[in-house]
Design a protein around this motif. Structure first.
Motif, short mmCIF file in Angstrom:
data_model
loop_
_atom_site.label_atom_id
_atom_site.label_comp_id
_atom_site.label_asym_id
_atom_site.label_seq_id
_atom_site.Cartn_x
_atom_site.Cartn_y
_atom_site.Cartn_z
N GLU A 167 0.88 -1.06 0.37
CA GLU A 167 0.19 0.37 0.22
C GLU A 167 0.75 1.67 0.03
N ARG A 168 0.43 2.73 -0.11
CA ARG A 168 1.03 3.65 -0.97
C ARG A 168 0.70 3.93 0.84
N SER A 169 1.92 4.68 2.00
CA SER A 169 1.81 5.08 2.73
C SER A 169 2.18 6.86 2.98
N ILE A 170 2.17 7.12 4.16
CA ILE A 170 2.05 8.46 3.90
C ILE A 170 3.74 8.80 3.98
N PRO A 171 4.17 9.56 3.06
CA PRO A 171 5.75 9.48 2.95
C PRO A 171 6.14 10.43 4.46
N ARG A 172 6.84 9.81 5.14
CA ARG A 172 8.16 9.68 6.60
C ARG A 172 8.19 11.73 6.19
N ILE A 173 9.31 12.23 4.70
CA ILE A 173 9.73 13.24 5.32
C ILE A 173 7.59 14.13 5.17
N ILE A 174 7.10 13.64 4.89
CA ILE A 174 5.48 15.09 5.17
C ILE A 174 5.32 14.88 6.67
N LEU A 175 5.71 13.78 7.48
CA LEU A 175 5.07 14.00 9.08
C LEU A 175 6.13 13.94 9.36
N SER A 176 7.12 14.53 8.87
CA SER A 176 8.75 15.09 9.84
C SER A 176 8.05 16.82 9.69
N LEU A 177 7.96 17.26 8.36
CA LEU A 177 8.25 18.73 7.85
C LEU A 177 6.48 19.24 9.33
N GLN A 178 5.81 18.51 9.28
CA GLN A 178 4.02 18.80 9.82
C GLN A 178 4.70 18.87 10.81
N ALA A 179 5.24 18.00 11.31
CA ALA A 179 6.29 18.26 13.02
C ALA A 179 6.63 19.12 13.32
N LEU A 180 8.08 19.43 12.91
CA LEU A 180 8.86 20.68 12.90
C LEU A 180 8.17 21.75 12.59
N LEU A 181 6.93 21.99 12.14
CA LEU A 181 6.26 22.88 11.67
C LEU A 181 5.77 23.80 13.37
N ARG A 182 5.02 22.36 13.73
CA ARG A 182 4.74 22.63 14.78
C ARG A 182 5.44 22.52 16.05
N ARG A 183 6.61 22.01 16.21
CA ARG A 183 7.53 23.31 17.57
C ARG A 183 8.62 24.17 17.12
N LEU A 184 8.42 24.58 15.40
CA LEU A 184 8.90 25.87 15.83
C LEU A 184 8.21 27.14 16.20
N PRO A 185 9.47 27.97 16.79
CA PRO A 185 8.16 29.32 17.01
C PRO A 185 7.79 30.03 15.72
N PRO A 186 6.86 30.39 15.63
CA PRO A 186 6.24 31.56 14.87
C PRO A 186 7.06 32.76 13.67
N GLN A 187 8.57 32.67 14.76
CA GLN A 187 8.96 33.36 13.87
C GLN A 187 10.31 33.07 13.47
N HIS A 188 10.03 31.98 13.68
CA HIS A 188 11.57 31.23 13.06
C HIS A 188 11.46 31.52 11.50
N PRO A 189 13.51 32.44 11.39
CA PRO A 189 13.11 32.90 9.83
C PRO A 189 13.34 30.65 9.09
N LYS A 190 13.96 30.32 9.14
CA LYS A 190 12.79 29.31 8.62
C LYS A 190 11.55 28.67 8.24
N ARG A 191 11.02 29.10 8.76
CA ARG A 191 9.44 28.44 8.56
C ARG A 191 8.94 28.44 6.78
N THR A 192 9.52 29.51 6.87
CA THR A 192 8.55 30.34 5.00
C THR A 192 9.34 28.44 4.50
N VAL A 193 10.80 28.34 4.11
CA VAL A 193 10.87 27.46 3.10
C VAL A 193 10.43 26.18 3.42
N ILE A 194 10.25 25.75 4.87
CA ILE A 194 9.77 24.70 6.01
C ILE A 194 8.27 24.33 4.61
N ILE A 195 7.28 25.62 4.86
CA ILE A 195 6.18 25.08 4.91
C ILE A 195 6.46 25.33 3.21
N GLU A 196 7.39 25.76 3.02
CA GLU A 196 7.34 25.74 1.40
C GLU A 196 7.36 24.10 0.46
#
Length: 328
Positions: free
Chosen positions: A5-34
């Motif tokens: 079966e196709r599964s949710i790529p782990r890279i997606i889950l990791s990026l979502q977790a990182l965004l949950r844990r990054l402060p709102p004004q962190h300079p890397k947020r924009t590139v991670i969201i992209e």
């Protein structure tokens, strides 16, 4: 039959977790969201392909998704593999908006969207390389020679595919999603003799699944983010307030006043995705912001996790099947 079966790529889950844990004004947020947006679009395209493949005769075709197989000192990945006793079809899925121009001179794919051009690697070269790698893999694992075909499927039906006049063979490798079944039918007519037996096919499927290795990206290292920079604590699943406080075996949200006995599970999933698969008592207290080592020990023991070591050296292995898609 869908063998993998196709599964949710782990890279997606990791990026979502990182965004949950990054402060709102962190300079890397924009590139991670992209990056997450691109990954989600790709996954959406793969799911669209899965819907198309449901029209195949699944008694004849075996489908394996998200394969990552060893090759020499590295790995190669295949989005979707169709396997029959007569032939194999490798499918590389691309979900692009706008116009996709295949440049045969510089071997690049030029995407034009909203008047902006972007150069991307040529996926036709990628599937040709995958074909060679799979041939070598089959030979190394002592399977008989079987015809292998490869194609790039543009799963966004609105994508406009273009190329230069001299690139006349592009339609052999690049098709829209709605043309895939026709391509499979043409291959069936071209290759009618069986190359492997049903027994060999089943053995090949077992070996493919056995040798598959999931990709475990380290997004913290990729974006040069230190563990000290991420937000700690347990978050509220309703109002996203944090950190929750633990009292009498439950987590209490100071924002919406919700009480939740299992709120720490998502936090530990984030830890596994961002920090690593093993955790000790001190690590848990640091990440969940718990002061009592006894409370931390009780919480860890309640999860029935695999352990190594003893006493203060006890290490727990966080085992969550996070990539499995939820049932609809």
């Amino acid at each position: 039959m869908i063998e993998k079966e196709r599964s949710i790529p782990r890279i997606i889950l990791s990026l979502q977790a990182l965004l949950r844990r990054l402060p709102p004004q962190h300079p890397k947020r924009t590139v991670i969201i992209e990056e997450l947006g691109k990954r989600m679009a790709g996954y959406k395209g793969e799911e669209a392909l899965d819907y198309t493949l449901t029209s195949l005769d699944l008694k004849k075709y075996s489908i394996l998704n998200d394969l990552r197989l060893p090759h020499k000192n590295n790995y190669f990945q295949i989005d979707t593999l169709l396997l029959t006793t007569a032939f194999i079809l490798i499918i590389e899925v691309k979900y692009l908006a706008g116009t996709a121009f295949f440049d045969p001179i510089f071997n690049q794919l030029i995407q034009t969207k909203d008047g902006v051009e972007a150069a991307l690697p040529d996926p036709t070269l990628q599937v040709k390389r995958q074909k060679l790698q799979l041939e070598e893999w089959l030979s190394k694992n002592e399977f008989p020679t079987i015809p292998i075909f490869a194609c790039v499927v543009m799963s966004n039906d609105r994508t406009i595919i273009k190329t230069s006049p001299e690139n006349k063979s592009i339609n052999k490798f690049v098709i829209h999603r709605h043309s895939l079944l026709e391509k499979v039918s043409l291959i069936e007519k071209y290759i009618q003799d069986e190359s492997i037996s049903q027994k060999q096919k089943k053995k090949c499927i077992r070996t493919l699944k056995k040798q598959h290795r999931e990709f475990h990206p380290n997004v913290m290292e990729r974006y040069y983010i230190a563990a000290e920079d991420i937000i700690k604590g347990v978050r509220c699943s309703d109002c996203d307030s944090h950190p929750l406080r633990r009292k009498h075996g439950a987590w209490i949200c100071s924002g919406c006043k919700k009480t939740d006995r299992s709120a720490h599970i998502q936090a530990l999933k984030d830890y596994e995705l961002l920090i690593g698969p093993t955790i000790k008592n001190a690590d848990l207290r640091w990440f969940l912001e718990i002061e009592s080592p006894y409370a931390a020990k009780r919480l860890l023991q309640s999860l029935n996790l695999p352990t190594t070591g003893s006493k203060k050296g006890t290490t727990y292995t966080l085992s969550f099947n996070q990539t499995k898609k939820p049932r609809q």
